[in-house]
Design a protein around this motif. Structure first.
Motif, PDB file in Angstrom:
ATOM      1  N   PRO A   1       0.831  -1.215   0.000  1.00  0.00           N
ATOM      2  CA  PRO A   1       0.000   0.000   0.000  1.00  0.00           C
ATOM      3  C   PRO A   1       0.864   1.263   0.000  1.00  0.00           C
ATOM      4  O   PRO A   1       1.964   1.270   0.544  1.00  0.00           O
ATOM      5  CB  PRO A   1      -0.793  -0.108   1.304  1.00  0.00           C
ATOM      6  CG  PRO A   1      -0.741  -1.544   1.670  1.00  0.00           C
ATOM      7  CD  PRO A   1       0.558  -2.062   1.146  1.00  0.00           C
TER       8      PRO A   1
ATOM      9  N   LYS B   1      -3.873 -12.675   7.573  1.00  0.00           N
ATOM     10  CA  LYS B   1      -3.948 -12.560   9.038  1.00  0.00           C
ATOM     11  C   LYS B   1      -3.040 -13.582   9.725  1.00  0.00           C
ATOM     12  O   LYS B   1      -2.705 -14.617   9.165  1.00  0.00           O
ATOM     13  CB  LYS B   1      -5.389 -12.782   9.529  1.00  0.00           C
ATOM     14  CG  LYS B   1      -6.430 -11.916   8.873  1.00  0.00           C
ATOM     15  CD  LYS B   1      -6.334 -10.493   9.318  1.00  0.00           C
ATOM     16  CE  LYS B   1      -7.493  -9.700   8.695  1.00  0.00           C
ATOM     17  NZ  LYS B   1      -7.255  -8.306   8.650  1.00  0.00           N
TER      18      LYS B   1
ATOM     19  N   LYS C   1      -4.506   0.203   3.144  1.00  0.00           N
ATOM     20  CA  LYS C   1      -4.425  -1.230   2.848  1.00  0.00           C
ATOM     21  C   LYS C   1      -5.493  -1.696   1.868  1.00  0.00           C
ATOM     22  O   LYS C   1      -5.362  -2.756   1.274  1.00  0.00           O
ATOM     23  CB  LYS C   1      -4.507  -2.051   4.136  1.00  0.00           C
ATOM     24  CG  LYS C   1      -3.264  -1.951   4.990  1.00  0.00           C
ATOM     25  CD  LYS C   1      -3.358  -2.900   6.161  1.00  0.00           C
ATOM     26  CE  LYS C   1      -2.111  -2.937   6.975  1.00  0.00           C
ATOM     27  NZ  LYS C   1      -2.214  -3.898   8.084  1.00  0.00           N
ATOM     28  N   GLU C   2      -6.519  -0.894   1.671  1.00  0.00           N
ATOM     29  CA  GLU C   2      -7.566  -1.280   0.723  1.00  0.00           C
ATOM     30  C   GLU C   2      -7.017  -1.341  -0.708  1.00  0.00           C
ATOM     31  O   GLU C   2      -7.631  -1.954  -1.579  1.00  0.00           O
ATOM     32  CB  GLU C   2      -8.763  -0.322   0.800  1.00  0.00           C
ATOM     33  CG  GLU C   2      -8.496   1.095   0.359  1.00  0.00           C
ATOM     34  CD  GLU C   2      -7.826   1.968   1.420  1.00  0.00           C
ATOM     35  OE1 GLU C   2      -7.478   3.107   1.086  1.00  0.00           O
ATOM     36  OE2 GLU C   2      -7.642   1.527   2.563  1.00  0.00           O
TER      37      GLU C   2
ATOM     38  N   CYS D   1      -4.460  -2.996  -1.595  1.00  0.00           N
ATOM     39  CA  CYS D   1      -3.923  -4.353  -1.784  1.00  0.00           C
ATOM     40  C   CYS D   1      -4.724  -5.342  -0.933  1.00  0.00           C
ATOM     41  O   CYS D   1      -4.355  -5.627   0.208  1.00  0.00           O
ATOM     42  CB  CYS D   1      -2.465  -4.412  -1.368  1.00  0.00           C
ATOM     43  SG  CYS D   1      -1.396  -3.239  -2.181  1.00  0.00           S
ATOM     44  N   PRO D   2      -5.819  -5.888  -1.434  1.00  0.00           N
ATOM     45  CA  PRO D   2      -6.638  -6.791  -0.625  1.00  0.00           C
ATOM     46  C   PRO D   2      -5.865  -7.989  -0.085  1.00  0.00           C
ATOM     47  O   PRO D   2      -6.076  -8.378   1.070  1.00  0.00           O
ATOM     48  CB  PRO D   2      -7.738  -7.237  -1.585  1.00  0.00           C
ATOM     49  CG  PRO D   2      -7.824  -6.161  -2.603  1.00  0.00           C
ATOM     50  CD  PRO D   2      -6.422  -5.625  -2.735  1.00  0.00           C
TER      51      PRO D   2
ATOM     52  N   TYR E   1      -2.712  -8.163   0.728  1.00  0.00           N
ATOM     53  CA  TYR E   1      -1.876  -7.596   1.794  1.00  0.00           C
ATOM     54  C   TYR E   1      -2.737  -7.297   3.027  1.00  0.00           C
ATOM     55  O   TYR E   1      -2.345  -7.539   4.154  1.00  0.00           O
ATOM     56  CB  TYR E   1      -1.244  -6.313   1.251  1.00  0.00           C
ATOM     57  CG  TYR E   1      -0.140  -5.700   2.070  1.00  0.00           C
ATOM     58  CD1 TYR E   1       1.191  -5.953   1.768  1.00  0.00           C
ATOM     59  CD2 TYR E   1      -0.414  -4.819   3.102  1.00  0.00           C
ATOM     60  CE1 TYR E   1       2.220  -5.366   2.473  1.00  0.00           C
ATOM     61  CE2 TYR E   1       0.609  -4.230   3.825  1.00  0.00           C
ATOM     62  CZ  TYR E   1       1.927  -4.499   3.502  1.00  0.00           C
ATOM     63  OH  TYR E   1       2.930  -3.910   4.213  1.00  0.00           O
ATOM     64  N   ASN E   2      -3.929  -6.778   2.777  1.00  0.00           N
ATOM     65  CA  ASN E   2      -4.834  -6.397   3.861  1.00  0.00           C
ATOM     66  C   ASN E   2      -5.462  -7.608   4.547  1.00  0.00           C
ATOM     67  O   ASN E   2      -5.655  -7.608   5.764  1.00  0.00           O
ATOM     68  CB  ASN E   2      -5.938  -5.498   3.300  1.00  0.00           C
ATOM     69  CG  ASN E   2      -6.820  -4.927   4.381  1.00  0.00           C
ATOM     70  OD1 ASN E   2      -6.359  -4.634   5.481  1.00  0.00           O
ATOM     71  ND2 ASN E   2      -8.084  -4.770   4.071  1.00  0.00           N
ATOM     72  N   ASN E   3      -5.782  -8.647   3.810  1.00  0.00           N
ATOM     73  CA  ASN E   3      -6.550  -9.773   4.359  1.00  0.00           C
ATOM     74  C   ASN E   3      -5.693 -10.904   4.917  1.00  0.00           C
ATOM     75  O   ASN E   3      -6.238 -11.846   5.479  1.00  0.00           O
ATOM     76  CB  ASN E   3      -7.495 -10.329   3.287  1.00  0.00           C
ATOM     77  CG  ASN E   3      -8.498  -9.289   2.842  1.00  0.00           C
ATOM     78  OD1 ASN E   3      -8.862  -8.396   3.597  1.00  0.00           O
ATOM     79  ND2 ASN E   3      -8.924  -9.370   1.599  1.00  0.00           N
TER      80      ASN E   3
ATOM     81  N   PRO F   1      -3.715  -8.432  11.748  1.00  0.00           N
ATOM     82  CA  PRO F   1      -3.090  -8.268  10.436  1.00  0.00           C
ATOM     83  C   PRO F   1      -1.632  -8.720  10.436  1.00  0.00           C
ATOM     84  O   PRO F   1      -0.879  -8.409  11.358  1.00  0.00           O
ATOM     85  CB  PRO F   1      -3.176  -6.760  10.174  1.00  0.00           C
ATOM     86  CG  PRO F   1      -4.202  -6.248  11.112  1.00  0.00           C
ATOM     87  CD  PRO F   1      -4.218  -7.178  12.289  1.00  0.00           C
TER      88      PRO F   1
END
Length: 108
Positions: free
Chosen positions: A82, A99, A89-90, A92-93, A95-97, A105
């Motif tokens: 991002p 966990k 972070k939105e 790069c889904p 990267y964002n999701n 995160p």
């Protein structure tokens, strides 16, 4: 009369200097030092571009080593980082999701 023109000249010089300094500081603060400009979402980077993007992403943190470690791991998987040093972070889904086992995160 000579004193008045000397004071007026001094005032104008000081005023002009302050305007120039204010203009210079505005130009410095609006210029971005971000060498990484995202071109669009996941897969937009190559693995060779990840270290540079992560160096910028982690530049504002006090925990540089873990930030760089996880950022590079995430970038190598998602091929995206991002923009900015925090948030966004939105962009790069993947990267964002991604966990941890605890549900927090994984990617900085």
């Amino acid at each position: 009369m000579a004193c008045f023109s000397w004071l007026t000249s001094a005032f104008l010089i000081v005023y002009a200097m302050s305007v120039l300094m204010a203009t210079a500081s505005v130009q410095l603060t609006t210029k971005t030092d971000n060498p990484y400009h995202p071109t669009g979402g996941e897969g937009s980077l190559t693995p060779q571009e990840c270290p540079k993007a992560c160096d910028y992403r982690c530049s504002a943190t006090s925990h540089k080593k873990p930030c760089l470690f996880f950022c590079n791991m995430c970038c190598n998987k998602c091929l995206c980082v991002p923009s900015g040093t925090y948030g966004n972070k939105e962009e790069c889904p993947c990267y964002n999701n991604w966990k941890t086992r605890e549900g927090t995160p994984k990617c900085p």
